[in-house]
Scaffold this motif. Sequence first.
Motif, PDB file in Angstrom:
ATOM      1  N   GLN A  18       0.828  -1.217   0.000  1.00 41.14           N
ATOM      2  CA  GLN A  18       0.000   0.000   0.000  1.00 41.14           C
ATOM      3  C   GLN A  18       0.858   1.262   0.000  1.00 41.14           C
ATOM      4  OE1 GLN A  18      -3.239  -0.067  -0.314  1.00 41.14           O
ATOM      5  NE2 GLN A  18      -3.667  -2.235   0.042  1.00 41.14           N
ATOM      6  N   LYS A  33      31.645  -4.666  11.761  1.00 32.37           N
ATOM      7  CA  LYS A  33      31.730  -3.641  12.802  1.00 32.37           C
ATOM      8  C   LYS A  33      32.991  -3.803  13.646  1.00 32.37           C
ATOM      9  CE  LYS A  33      27.029  -2.180  13.167  1.00 32.37           C
ATOM     10  NZ  LYS A  33      25.804  -2.107  13.958  1.00 32.37           N
ATOM     11  N   GLN A  34      33.584  -4.979  13.541  1.00 31.40           N
ATOM     12  CA  GLN A  34      34.791  -5.226  14.343  1.00 31.40           C
ATOM     13  C   GLN A  34      36.077  -4.964  13.585  1.00 31.40           C
ATOM     14  OE1 GLN A  34      34.625  -9.270  15.642  1.00 31.40           O
ATOM     15  NE2 GLN A  34      32.725  -9.026  16.796  1.00 31.40           N
ATOM     16  N   ASP A  75      38.192  -3.796   9.646  1.00 28.51           N
ATOM     17  CA  ASP A  75      38.175  -3.282   8.291  1.00 28.51           C
ATOM     18  C   ASP A  75      38.157  -4.521   7.389  1.00 28.51           C
ATOM     19  OD1 ASP A  75      39.440  -0.724   6.443  1.00 28.51           O
ATOM     20  OD2 ASP A  75      39.572  -2.756   5.666  1.00 28.51           O
ATOM     21  N   ARG A  90      38.354  -5.195   4.231  1.00 35.85           N
ATOM     22  CA  ARG A  90      39.362  -5.427   3.198  1.00 35.85           C
ATOM     23  C   ARG A  90      40.708  -5.800   3.813  1.00 35.85           C
ATOM     24  NH1 ARG A  90      40.879  -1.606  -0.417  1.00 35.85           N
ATOM     25  NH2 ARG A  90      39.903   0.158   0.629  1.00 35.85           N
ATOM     26  N   GLU A  91      41.026  -5.143   4.901  1.00 38.06           N
ATOM     27  CA  GLU A  91      42.286  -5.485   5.555  1.00 38.06           C
ATOM     28  C   GLU A  91      42.264  -6.944   6.031  1.00 38.06           C
ATOM     29  OE1 GLU A  91      43.095  -3.543   9.301  1.00 38.06           O
ATOM     30  OE2 GLU A  91      45.253  -3.719   9.013  1.00 38.06           O
ATOM     31  N   PHE A 127      27.927   2.641   8.497  1.00 37.24           N
ATOM     32  CA  PHE A 127      28.210   4.079   8.523  1.00 37.24           C
ATOM     33  C   PHE A 127      29.572   4.384   7.916  1.00 37.24           C
ATOM     34  CE2 PHE A 127      24.730   4.511  11.546  1.00 37.24           C
ATOM     35  CZ  PHE A 127      24.172   5.684  11.071  1.00 37.24           C
ATOM     36  N   PRO A 152      31.519   6.717   4.805  1.00 39.24           N
ATOM     37  CA  PRO A 152      31.168   7.964   4.126  1.00 39.24           C
ATOM     38  C   PRO A 152      30.410   7.724   2.823  1.00 39.24           C
ATOM     39  CG  PRO A 152      33.470   7.991   4.819  1.00 39.24           C
ATOM     40  CD  PRO A 152      32.959   6.626   5.118  1.00 39.24           C
ATOM     41  N   ASP A 153      30.825   6.738   2.019  1.00 37.76           N
ATOM     42  CA  ASP A 153      30.138   6.538   0.738  1.00 37.76           C
ATOM     43  C   ASP A 153      28.706   6.086   0.957  1.00 37.76           C
ATOM     44  OD1 ASP A 153      31.241   3.976   1.567  1.00 37.76           O
ATOM     45  OD2 ASP A 153      30.643   3.198  -0.389  1.00 37.76           O
ATOM     46  N   ILE A 197      26.737   6.723   3.610  1.00 38.22           N
ATOM     47  CA  ILE A 197      25.912   7.810   4.140  1.00 38.22           C
ATOM     48  C   ILE A 197      25.451   8.718   3.001  1.00 38.22           C
ATOM     49  CG2 ILE A 197      25.952   9.901   5.577  1.00 38.22           C
ATOM     50  CD1 ILE A 197      27.859   8.321   7.441  1.00 38.22           C
ATOM     51  N   LEU A 198      26.377   9.024   2.104  1.00 34.69           N
ATOM     52  CA  LEU A 198      26.031   9.867   0.960  1.00 34.69           C
ATOM     53  C   LEU A 198      24.967   9.182   0.096  1.00 34.69           C
ATOM     54  CD1 LEU A 198      27.335  12.607   0.224  1.00 34.69           C
ATOM     55  CD2 LEU A 198      28.472  11.409  -1.643  1.00 34.69           C
ATOM     56  N   ARG A 236      30.848  -2.170  -3.818  1.00 39.73           N
ATOM     57  CA  ARG A 236      32.090  -1.415  -3.997  1.00 39.73           C
ATOM     58  C   ARG A 236      33.226  -2.098  -3.243  1.00 39.73           C
ATOM     59  NH1 ARG A 236      28.906   3.501  -2.287  1.00 39.73           N
ATOM     60  NH2 ARG A 236      28.272   4.532  -4.213  1.00 39.73           N
ATOM     61  N   LEU A 249      36.788  -3.861  -4.633  1.00 42.85           N
ATOM     62  CA  LEU A 249      38.125  -3.489  -4.160  1.00 42.85           C
ATOM     63  C   LEU A 249      38.829  -4.649  -3.462  1.00 42.85           C
ATOM     64  CD1 LEU A 249      37.582   0.148  -2.895  1.00 42.85           C
ATOM     65  CD2 LEU A 249      38.685  -0.611  -4.986  1.00 42.85           C
ATOM     66  N   LYS A 275      29.220   6.535  -8.051  1.00 40.82           N
ATOM     67  CA  LYS A 275      30.549   6.182  -7.535  1.00 40.82           C
ATOM     68  C   LYS A 275      30.808   4.690  -7.665  1.00 40.82           C
ATOM     69  CE  LYS A 275      31.188  10.398  -5.863  1.00 40.82           C
ATOM     70  NZ  LYS A 275      29.964  10.890  -6.543  1.00 40.82           N
ATOM     71  N   PRO A 316      33.039   1.721  -8.809  1.00 41.97           N
ATOM     72  CA  PRO A 316      34.490   1.632  -9.040  1.00 41.97           C
ATOM     73  C   PRO A 316      34.833   0.957 -10.369  1.00 41.97           C
ATOM     74  CG  PRO A 316      33.821   0.076  -7.336  1.00 41.97           C
ATOM     75  CD  PRO A 316      32.582   0.818  -7.741  1.00 41.97           C
TER      76      PRO A 316
END
Lengths: 227, 405
Positions: free
Chosen positions: B7, B238-239, B241, B243-244, B269, B271-272, B274-275, B293, B297, B317, B319
Amino acid sequence: MRDFFSPSAGRGTPDPLALAAVGAGLAFAGIGYAFWRRMRNAETDRDDIATDAPHWTLDKPSARALFGKSVLVNRPRTDLFAAWKVERFPEFMENVVAVEPLGGGTARWTIKGPMGREVHLVNSITESIENETISWQSEPESEIANSGEVRFADAPAGRGTYVTLILAYDPPAGKLGRLGAKLLQREPEVQARRDLHRFKQLMETGEVTSNASPSARKSESPVEPHI
Amino acid sequence: MRAVTWQGRHKISVETVPDPEIVNPRDAILQITSTAICGSDLHLYDGYIPGMRVGDIVGHEFMGEVVEVGSGSTLKKGQRVVVPFTISCGSCFFCEKQQFSACDNSNPSETRDASELLMGHAMGGAFGYAHLTGGYAGGQADYVRVPYSDVGPVIIPDDLPDDDVLFLSDILPTGWHAAVNADIEPGDTVAVWGCGPVGLFTIQSALLLGAGRVIAIDHFPARLRLAKQLGAEILDYKQVDVREALNEMTGGIGPDACIDCVGMESHGFTPDNILDQVKAQYYSVTERPHALRQAILACRKGGRVSIPGVYGGFADKFPLGQLMEKGLTVKSGQTPVQKYSGDLLKMIQDGKFDTTSLVSHHAPLEDAAEMYRHWHGEQNEYTKIILKPGLEKGAIEAKKEMAHV
Ligand SMILES: NC(=O)c1ccc[n+]([C@@H]2O[C@H](COP(=O)([O-])OP(=O)(O)OC[C@H]3O[C@@H](n4cnc5c(N)ncnc54)[C@H](O)[C@@H]3O)[C@@H](O)[C@H]2O)c1
Ligand SMILES: [Zn+2]
Ligand SMILES: [Zn+2]
């Protein structure tokens, strides 16, 4: 927001995506505009080369005197040519109410027009080449002057047949009639494109596809298709 | 009959609507016994999928009993069937190539123009999923009309309960297709973003297809726990990075294949993201492809990216240079469910898949609105919801070990 400020947010490798997100877009816009102007000026004095584009795709749609559309149908050319006959048109031509053969390749068509009005066409086949093409031309008494052609060509790699419909017509009562027809989705181009797809559906699946199904919209019925 | 209807954004209601009827010879009508809520339904719920109309009946994961057949149907009354969410004619160029989700006939002429305008070509039809895919009523209802019923429905042997086979309708073949699309080589390391139902079936499929390791990423503990149970190593974004961590787990080269089982509503959260959320609020873009994204990477050079996650339009944005410079192969698409039905049913019977651990709730169809709210807001506790038209309103059954979470 907690996560944003937590120590983990700043840890690890710098993120190229974060940089991209900052965006330097505006600075580039000005440069882009100047560049586009230069390209456009350079384009005006170039030579045109004859290409292999189908003739009905040349020119902008608004500048064309005819409409053309092709569909791939997964059936042999002979089957499709045989099925493209006046008696079967009402099966897949949505707004065709009746097609009445008058003999000698001439037929009188009754079609649904704008504002609930019926429109009558009188068309004669001008050329028919077995399994390849059928061309027609309207007679003076036809309410809409039109001519057209349907072509059947083998698609490569055993994929079936390319069916192409080419249509030239005078819109009913000029631009206004065309606008009215458009609002009602009965503009011949739109209609022709849809009918061509219905032909494909019928030939490939044995039925004309329908999304008829219930909804909570009071205006719709579960047995009628909807947009 | 009663049916779950859309609806508007965050508005789901159960309404009384007309029963479906046989319209074409190849049709069948089913009486629904089980129907699940999908992550894809969440995209509809959040209003990100273009082409929904108020009053649409939703639901594309369903099974039931055949109660009526057209003259061209091969089904028989009384048979139990699971129905693929993709509507496919079985005879067009695409269906012949087994690209069933690209069927060129199932999107009717009334709805295909808009679809063609947005996508370049009209998409194949699907149940309960917007008018760009045909505007067919879905199966979160007492009854549903199934077109081309001689092609899609999978006949289910009597000894298999609904819960074992219901997911043949979508998420099991979707997880399988996602893994197939990752072109897994023996011993590969495969990273899977998202441990929702699709991610959980992708993990199982990747291992069955020869992956040496599967690393699964999410942020809900209950979902990560399920991933671990199914044999994945897990990462909570959350714990760490992500990719690292992935680089450090693969000697610096990154996973051989990366699979995006998140789709257009990435959490987090960064930056990319949030935008993207701000832009999506104002409808200038539909996508929030943060996980995708990150997957691009993270992927090793020359690796594969498989995207079962759903996207609806233009992304910002993206990649692209990274994709090109690293020489990645990308495969995606709505799942050609019919291609896999037979094999996957057999694999269920052989006990190859855990199809039931992820189910956290069984609820009456009548409680659908409440269930959508939970599915949207409490993804840790609600890992998969099955609606049952047969249950009395309020008779919600939560799985025991989940109930206390
Ligand atoms: N291709 C197809 O045919 C097909 C079929 C079914 C579903 N889907 C799509 O697959 C996707 C997943 O479906 P689902 O039912 O599992 O949905 P879901 O919403 O239950 O699961 C998505 C999961 O992704 C996690 N997530 C969100 N952001 C993340 C991030 N940045 N990194 C890692 N994980 C993140 C969420 O926590 C959640 O557990 C959806 O987009 C859905 O539309 C596609
Ligand atoms: Zn689904
Ligand atoms: Zn098809």
